[in-house]
Design a protein around this motif. Structure first.
Motif, PDB file in Angstrom:
ATOM      1  N   VAL A   4      64.953 -51.781 -82.577  1.00  0.00           N
ATOM      2  CA  VAL A   4      63.963 -51.990 -81.745  1.00  0.00           C
ATOM      3  C   VAL A   4      62.589 -51.944 -82.251  1.00  0.00           C
ATOM      4  CG1 VAL A   4      62.876 -50.776 -79.426  1.00  0.00           C
ATOM      5  CG2 VAL A   4      65.314 -50.449 -79.956  1.00  0.00           C
ATOM      6  N   THR A   5      61.870 -52.835 -81.924  1.00  0.00           N
ATOM      7  CA  THR A   5      60.227 -53.165 -82.452  1.00  0.00           C
ATOM      8  C   THR A   5      59.450 -52.159 -81.782  1.00  0.00           C
ATOM      9  OG1 THR A   5      59.757 -55.082 -80.916  1.00  0.00           O
ATOM     10  CG2 THR A   5      61.056 -55.468 -82.989  1.00  0.00           C
ATOM     11  N   PHE A  76      58.886 -40.694 -88.547  1.00  0.00           N
ATOM     12  CA  PHE A  76      57.877 -41.491 -87.954  1.00  0.00           C
ATOM     13  C   PHE A  76      58.460 -43.231 -87.920  1.00  0.00           C
ATOM     14  CE2 PHE A  76      53.858 -43.798 -87.507  1.00  0.00           C
ATOM     15  CZ  PHE A  76      52.893 -42.837 -86.981  1.00  0.00           C
ATOM     16  N   ASN A  77      59.320 -43.015 -88.716  1.00  0.00           N
ATOM     17  CA  ASN A  77      60.001 -44.660 -89.049  1.00  0.00           C
ATOM     18  C   ASN A  77      61.154 -44.709 -88.070  1.00  0.00           C
ATOM     19  OD1 ASN A  77      57.998 -45.986 -90.723  1.00  0.00           O
ATOM     20  ND2 ASN A  77      59.213 -44.807 -92.500  1.00  0.00           N
ATOM     21  N   VAL A 115      47.557 -39.021 -98.956  1.00  0.00           N
ATOM     22  CA  VAL A 115      48.270 -40.218 -98.597  1.00  0.00           C
ATOM     23  C   VAL A 115      47.496 -40.963 -97.402  1.00  0.00           C
ATOM     24  CG1 VAL A 115      50.574 -39.477 -99.358  1.00  0.00           C
ATOM     25  CG2 VAL A 115      49.741 -38.995 -96.939  1.00  0.00           C
ATOM     26  N   LYS A 116      47.856 -42.365 -97.355  1.00  0.00           N
ATOM     27  CA  LYS A 116      47.146 -43.088 -96.204  1.00  0.00           C
ATOM     28  C   LYS A 116      48.080 -44.093 -95.916  1.00  0.00           C
ATOM     29  CE  LYS A 116      42.144 -42.720 -97.412  1.00  0.00           C
ATOM     30  NZ  LYS A 116      41.049 -43.582 -97.802  1.00  0.00           N
ATOM     31  N   PHE A 117      48.263 -44.426 -94.450  1.00  0.00           N
ATOM     32  CA  PHE A 117      48.920 -45.454 -94.030  1.00  0.00           C
ATOM     33  C   PHE A 117      48.163 -46.016 -92.483  1.00  0.00           C
ATOM     34  CE2 PHE A 117      50.963 -41.743 -92.175  1.00  0.00           C
ATOM     35  CZ  PHE A 117      51.355 -42.005 -90.993  1.00  0.00           C
ATOM     36  N   ASP A 118      48.426 -47.101 -91.983  1.00  0.00           N
ATOM     37  CA  ASP A 118      47.940 -47.495 -90.584  1.00  0.00           C
ATOM     38  C   ASP A 118      49.359 -47.830 -89.852  1.00  0.00           C
ATOM     39  OD1 ASP A 118      45.485 -47.628 -91.940  1.00  0.00           O
ATOM     40  OD2 ASP A 118      45.684 -49.996 -92.318  1.00  0.00           O
ATOM     41  N   MET A 123      53.463 -53.299 -86.929  1.00  0.00           N
ATOM     42  CA  MET A 123      53.949 -52.379 -87.895  1.00  0.00           C
ATOM     43  C   MET A 123      55.054 -51.937 -87.494  1.00  0.00           C
ATOM     44  SD  MET A 123      52.321 -49.699 -90.452  1.00  0.00           S
ATOM     45  CE  MET A 123      51.315 -51.032 -91.123  1.00  0.00           C
ATOM     46  N   GLU A 124      56.318 -51.921 -88.137  1.00  0.00           N
ATOM     47  CA  GLU A 124      57.714 -51.238 -87.951  1.00  0.00           C
ATOM     48  C   GLU A 124      58.089 -49.992 -88.631  1.00  0.00           C
ATOM     49  OE1 GLU A 124      58.291 -52.633 -85.126  1.00  0.00           O
ATOM     50  OE2 GLU A 124      57.453 -54.533 -85.193  1.00  0.00           O
TER      51      GLU A 124
END
Length: 603
Positions: A4-5, A76-77, A115-118, A123-124
């Motif tokens: 699922v996106t 989170f993923n 750490v960093k991420f958007d 974004m999947e």
């Protein structure tokens, strides 16, 4: 590739999340990360001159929790992750972030590295960037970029109240576990609110009740403390407030004599929806299944618990409800039937509001001819007609009081203006409408409530369709009762100003004679007899009274509230009443008071 996106997930979520909903979700994540300090910073733009609100451009949440663990990142993923299921999480919270902004930027720490991420619509899976050679910063920062059409109050009072209500249960459990939390809110770098868990979560007591559903028993915990000046609570799931209670206890208590409570249970935990703002519980279950627990059953048991708790702290719900109902009857006696049938345990204003809604609903119901054959039609017709007539009597009191107020401010309005405004506007006519509500001639006598042909401030010649030389003969008000072609009973009213002298009053009498003579001459030429009541509304000063005493045939009498003069004119077969505006109003008030006393139960 994920099954699922992100875009597909967002389509399933509501797009009307409030700003506070997202704040609550993010703050919950910080609490679950064992944060003890949380800062929420808004970057805003002006939206109006008054500046009571600001448009949120971006906002940031910073906490001192445990950062992003490997399990956090893996969760989170994965959509609908069960990683925090034991904490009451549904695995969709982070997706709600994108319902109000374009992008979310995360800055945290993991395994001794920054750490960093958007996270955005495209974004999947998150792409984590580690900064191993930098000094470790043990804080998590979440930036919400380009917020969509969300405002924040500059004083933050409404938002603060909602957030405290949402986390009340969590604060209570934190205090039980000897923990504390500070949440600070800033608008454009200015501190506007500080919420401390201990302040709001201490001094709670617990009560319980159970509900048997088939072979199962559901236990509910009511946590409460005396606070505020109302009785209000929340239904909670997994230690989080989900929605405000629906008991309807909206009346006010004394200051700091109210009750604050929240209700929690495993049943609520199992039935909270994904968005965590409602429950999948029916209002009332009409099926025969024994395990179908509904709000009606829950609230009946909850009310019994709250009633006992209230009694233990000096709040008598039944007595307060009776008092509010009595106050409602006093304020709106015409709604008595609806008020007495109400089970609303609220303020008198809320009780009256509900009664009006039921009254209007009944009126709409009986106007629909499709309902005539239904069983409840006759009863609803009777109840609404009774209320409508009672409303009319109640409105009459308002009219009388308005006139009395005008009299008290007589420098602003003359007698003529006062009377015209309340009975019929000048130079107007009403020849078709037979509604008693459009006629205030009951101020003079109840006989004059019903009429079908009326003129105001017009000439006798125009009213009668005559053509003669004396075109300006005009009483201030002339009312023809019954119909245009059946004028056997006529009311003539002549108004004199506040400064009327004996000479003017004498002139008023002569004018009434002329009006009466013309009318009788016109309508009695074919042998019909016309009965006429004439009223001269004037001011009784010493000069006026002396002139009246010297007028042949004048008699003095008294109404229930004042003196009045009358004169019978034998040739014209007409009676002229002479009285002041004050006497007329007080007499009308006395007559109307009988109906009001009956409606209010004072008889």
């Amino acid at each position: 590739m994920p099954i699922v996106t992100t875009k597909q997930i967002l389509k399933k979520l509501p797009d009307n999340f409030k700003l506070t909903n997202i704040l609550e979700e993010a703050i919950t994540n910080s609490i679950q990360a064992k944060a003890t300090e949380i800062d929420v910073c808004f970057e805003t733009l002006p939206i109006d001159v008054i500046e009571e609100k600001r448009r949120v451009k971006n906002f940031t949440i910073i906490d001192n929790g445990e950062g992003f663990t490997d399990k956090n990142i893996d969760s989170f993923n994965h959509y609908l992750s069960d990683y925090k299921e034991k904490l009451g999480c549904k695995g969709v919270g982070r997706f709600t972030y994108l319902t109000l902004c374009d992008k979310v930027k995360f800055t945290s720490y993991n395994n001794n590295s920054n750490v960093k991420f958007d996270f955005d619509l495209n974004m999947e899976e998150i792409e984590l960037t580690k900064f191993e050679n930098e000094p470790l910063v043990k804080k998590t920062k979440i930036d919400f970029i380009n917020v969509h059409n969300r405002d924040v109050n500059l004083n933050f009072k409404d938002e603060e109240k909602e957030i405290i209500g949402h986390f009340l249960s969590i604060f209570k459990f934190m205090v039980d576990e000897k923990e504390n939390l500070f949440i600070k809110f800033y608008i454009d770098d200015k501190l506007v609110s500080t919420i401390e868990a201990k302040e709001h979560g201490e001094d709670f007591k617990d009560d319980t009740f159970t509900i048997n559903i088939g072979q199962k028993e559901e236990k509910f915990i009511v946590s409460y403390k005396q606070k505020g000046s109302t009785i209000k609570g929340h239904y909670c799931a997994d230690r989080r407030s989900v929605k405000q209670d629906s008991l309807g206890l909206k009346f006010r208590t004394g200051k700091d004599k109210g009750l604050l409570f929240f209700v929690s249970s495993k049943f609520f935990d199992k039935n909270v929806d994904d968005a965590r703002n409602s429950f999948s519980i029916k209002d009332k279950n009409n099926t025969l299944f024994a395990d179908a627990l509904d709000w009606d059953t829950i609230n009946r048991k909850l009310f019994a618990s709250i009633d006992n708790i209230c009694k233990s702290i000096g709040i008598d719900i039944e007595e307060k409800t009776k008092s509010n109902q009595k106050e409602s009857l006093k304020s709106a006696p015409y709604l008595a039937t609806y008020i007495k049938e109400s089970t609303n345990k609220s303020t008198s204003a809320e009780i009256i509001k509900e009664a009006k809604e039921r009254f209007n609903s009944d009126k709409e119901y009986i106007r629909d001819t499709r309902n005539i054959s239904k069983k409840d039609y006759e009863q609803r017709l009777y109840t609404s007609n009774q209320a409508e007539l009672a409303e009319y009597i109640f409105d009459r009191e308002k009219i009388i009081n308005d006139i009395k107020s005008d009299i008290d401010n007589s420098t602003e309005k003359s007698n003529e203006t006062i009377i015209h405004n309340k009975i019929m506007k000048t130079k107007t006519s009403n020849s078709n409408d037979k509604s008693y509500k459009n006629n205030n001639l009951w101020l003079f006598d109840e006989r004059f409530m019903i009429y079908s042909y009326a003129h105001s401030d017009d000439t006798i010649n125009n009213i009668l369709g005559l053509k003669d030389k004396n075109k300006n003969t005009r009483p201030d008000i002339c009312i023809f009762t019954k119909s245009k072609n059946d004028i056997k009973e006529i009311i003539i009213i002549e108004l004199k100003g506040n400064d009327a002298t004996g000479e003017k009053n004498a002139g008023g009498l002569n004018e009434l004679y002329k009006y009466t003579y013309k009318i009788k001459e016109h309508f009695e030429k074919d042998g019909d007899e016309v009965r006429i009541w004439s009223y001269l509304i004037t001011t009784f000063n010493p000069e006026t009274k002396q002139e009246l005493k010297l007028t042949p045939g004048i008699k003095k009498t008294y109404t229930t509230k004042g003196e009045m003069f009358y004169l019978y004119h034998e040739e014209l077969n007409s009676v002229i009443h002479i009285l002041t505006l004050e006497t007329m109003v007080e007499d009308a008030l006395g007559r109307n008071q009988l109906f009001l006393d009956i409606l209010r139960g004072n008889n």
